[in-house]
Scaffold this motif. Structure first.
Motif, PDB file in Angstrom:
ATOM      1  N   ARG A  29     -27.273  -3.600  43.649  1.00 32.75           N
ATOM      2  CA  ARG A  29     -27.052  -2.149  43.540  1.00 32.75           C
ATOM      3  C   ARG A  29     -25.756  -1.810  42.817  1.00 32.75           C
ATOM      4  NH1 ARG A  29     -28.729  -2.076  49.028  1.00 32.75           N
ATOM      5  NH2 ARG A  29     -26.544  -1.862  49.627  1.00 32.75           N
ATOM      6  N   ARG A  52     -26.418  -9.714  49.045  1.00 36.56           N
ATOM      7  CA  ARG A  52     -27.192  -9.865  47.808  1.00 36.56           C
ATOM      8  C   ARG A  52     -27.724  -8.518  47.325  1.00 36.56           C
ATOM      9  NH1 ARG A  52     -29.505 -14.255  50.815  1.00 36.56           N
ATOM     10  NH2 ARG A  52     -31.524 -13.203  50.832  1.00 36.56           N
ATOM     11  N   ARG A  53     -28.129  -7.659  48.264  1.00 34.68           N
ATOM     12  CA  ARG A  53     -28.584  -6.324  47.866  1.00 34.68           C
ATOM     13  C   ARG A  53     -27.436  -5.529  47.252  1.00 34.68           C
ATOM     14  NH1 ARG A  53     -31.561  -6.684  52.795  1.00 34.68           N
ATOM     15  NH2 ARG A  53     -29.908  -5.577  53.885  1.00 34.68           N
TER      16      ARG A  53
END
Length: 665
Positions: A191, A186-187
């Motif tokens: 990004r 998810r990060r």
């Protein structure tokens, strides 16, 4: 992650330069084929390869920046072919990506994009926005299958829209287990919002010479072997994923799949990214409007409670009259009110004895003024041993009757009717279509969980609790007035409590919205009669939802309390300070012009950045809007202009002061 042998897709050229973009450290092995220079031959300077003017422009635009604001288009030498260049910093290196630029159709693409954006801005329903998005993206890119996966509060995915070829397998309505979406994945979605694989089976390129370089942000980075095997199992060779990120975080992902190699020009990918960003913002706006309407409905239900024409009603009467409305508003099956050891209930609520046990545990485990909730009573430590088999979800709202006694409003939800969450797999094993999405194929069954309690529902429940507290207090006071001679001391205490509840915010103990509005109205009368200047400051805490989500609502409450104390201690005696709602605050600065008010706002902004709380790892910042009284102003217009200035401060990056349009500080 840095790699010693980075592999690259072959549809573009990748260059690795030093931090000043003066020396090419490495180039992909397809440099000669695409650009006309052999990467294994003699060293080449950036100016020789790209031209002096282009390299100077890249250096200028990258000064102090992580990446170019927009791609650059250039020709190399006498070559009539055009190329598109992107550049970004990766540690101590500059990465340049070069792709062939397709000139034909660019003006048409820009015109179509503008038309699509205009249509999105007019749409009023989520389903309409999503259907238009997937249909438009499929037309722009030519992918066989385009869909949108939305995340729920537990990070389960739900396919909510798709556009596909006739022979493609439909996946709308299917779900993906949360185990497929790790926190790291998810990060990465946030990004690096765009991921494009032109041909998962095409030969890959390397860097010459081999260098350790981080290519996570590069669109040219090759799929990992695991990703290649995954796409092969799906029968997918071409892929485009675009993350849907809003202010609240990751909303979902748009995915595009093709069973053959699929070329999508960089300009088209950029257009798709813009479409997805605008569609996501539109979805956020529609959600905000929906939440505002919902809060209004709850507020309207409370208004008739507080302003009943037949006099104050007992808690039992209130619950009897309003329980059906509240259960409908909160999608609950039962509601209960615990007051002074007495239980009033309606619908499918636990027995009074179970509610008493539950409240005793809440008193010890939840001393805060915010709501408490769970969607799985069978597994939560506070409720697992209680007889709540029919109540899977509970939302408990404390009612601060006085400094030593709390009542509780309790809402109960049943388990969800639809329990299973499936990682997707085809109905027919022989069908070469989507079988798994972003993870393993498995079945995950959720048992005993209710619908999640949404943030707006928790906020509405708190508002309901505050007004219910006032209604109950009004009833108690009316009872005390009937026995005035015998209960004089008790009546005085209740009146004082009602005054506190009516004028002060129960969490921060500063003025509430009603009281600060009174002060503004009084100041307006004085200003119009005597010409006395005054100003208004409106501010809220930046990224407050993220603080609540990361550190919990208890720490979020502590932030608001500490902020209120620090601001209150720094104001003049003639200034007034109140909580407008949620994380929003208002300061009424009497005898102040716009310059003085702007100076006060800047001092407060700097002061609050020094605020430190145990357990909070980030500074507390605020966005402040400043307005000065004008002759035509009313309380409503003053607030509206301050609110607009505050949101202008947010749009310009937060942690700043913004003076209202047309006023000079």
């Amino acid at each position: 992650m840095s790699q010693h042998h980075p592999l690259l897709q072959s549809f573009g050229v990748l260059l690795v330069l030093d931090a000043d973009s003066r020396r090419i450290q490495a180039a992909s092995t397809n440099l000669d084929r695409l650009v006309g220079h052999d990467a294994s031959s003699s060293p080449l300077t950036p100016e020789q390869l790209l031209g002096k003017r282009l390299v100077q422009q890249v250096r200028r635009e990258l000064q102090g920046q992580a990446r170019l604001a927009a791609p650059l288009v250039f020709r190399r030498g006498a070559n009539t072919s055009r190329f598109q260049l992107r550049a970004f910093r990766s540690g101590e290196q500059v990465i340049m990506e070069i792709e062939p630029f397709q000139v034909s159709g660019q003006h048409r693409l820009l015109g179509a994009l503008q038309e699509h954006l205009s249509r999105l801005a007019e749409m009023t329903h989520q389903e309409e926005v999503l259907a238009f998005l997937v249909t438009t993206v499929r037309k722009l890119t030519g992918f066989a299958h385009v869909g949108v996966c939305q995340f729920d509060p537990d990070w389960h995915g739900h396919i909510v829209a798709e556009a596909k070829a006739d022979d493609e397998f439909s996946v709308v309505g299917q779900r993906l287990a949360a185990c497929n979406f790790s926190a790291a994945l998810r990060r990465a979605y946030v990004r690096h919002p765009v991921r494009y694989i032109q041909d998962a089976q095409a030969p890959l390129e390397r860097l010459m010479p081999d260098l350790p370089v981080d290519l996570c942000a590069s669109v040219l980075r090759a799929p990992t072997p695991e990703r290649q095997r995954y796409l092969e199992r799906l029968g997918v060779r071409g892929m485009l994923n675009v993350s849907m990120v809003c202010e609240a975080g990751l909303w979902g992902v748009m995915f595009c799949h093709a069973t053959a190699a699929h070329e999508v020009a960089a300009s088209v990918r950029d257009a798709v990214h813009i479409l997805v960003q605008v569609a996501t913002k539109r979805l956020s706006l529609l959600r905000a409007r929906h939440e505002a309407r919902y809060l209004k409905r709850v507020q309207d239900s409370l208004g008739s409670v507080v302003s009943a024409t037949h006099g104050p009603r007992s808690p039992e009467q209130l619950l009897h009259d309003k329980a059906p409305i509240w259960m409908d508003l909160f999608r609950a099956r039962g509601v209960a009110l615990w007051l002074g050891g007495v239980v009033y209930q309606a619908g499918r609520a636990p027995t009074p004895e179970v509610i008493r046990q539950f409240v005793m545990r809440l008193h010890k485990a939840h001393p805060h003024n915010g709501p408490w909730c769970t969607r799985n009573t069978a597994r939560h430590p506070l409720t697992s041993s209680l007889a709540m088999s029919e109540q899977a979800g509970v939302l408990a709202v404390p009612l601060p009757m006085n400094s030593t006694q709390r009542a509780w409003l309790l809402l109960f939800r049943p388990a969800q009717d639809e329990a299973p969450y499936w990682s997707m797999r085809p109905v027919k094993a022989a069908m070469p279509s989507l079988s798994v999405m972003l993870g393993r194929s498995r079945y995950e069954k959720v048992v005993g969980c209710s619908e999640a309690w949404q943030r707006v529902e928790r906020l509405a429940a708190m508002n309901l609790g505050n007004d219910l507290t006032l209604a109950i207090s009004s009833y108690e006071i009316s009872m005390l007035n009937m026995h005035l001679e015998r209960e004089r001391k008790a009546l005085a205490a209740a009146n004082q409590r009602l005054e506190q509840l009516a004028h002060f915010d129960p969490l921060t103990q500063i003025w509430n919205r009603y009281r600060i509005e009174q002060a503004i109205d009084n100041e307006l009368v004085a200003a119009k009669r005597y010409g006395a200047e005054f100003a208004l400051l409106m501010f809220d805490v930046d990224h407050f939802k993220a603080i609540n989500d990361t550190y919990g609502h208890s720490l979020g409450d502590e932030v608001l309390v500490a902020l209120a104390r620090q601001v209150e201690g720094s104001l003049r005696g003639c200034d007034y300070f109140g909580r407008w709602g949620g994380e929003e605050f208002v300061i009424l600065a009497s005898h102040s012009d716009i310059q003085a008010a702007a100076g006060l706002a800047e001092r407060l902004r700097e002061l609050l950045m020094t605020l430190r709380l145990p357990g909070l790892e980030q500074p507390v910042t605020v966005s402040i809007g400043v307005v000065a009284w004008q002759a035509e102003d009313s309380c409503k217009t003053l607030i509206a202009r301050a609110d607009a200035a505050m949101y202008q401060a947010k749009r310009k990056g937060r942690n700043r002061v913004e003076v209202a349009a047309g006023e000079v500080a």
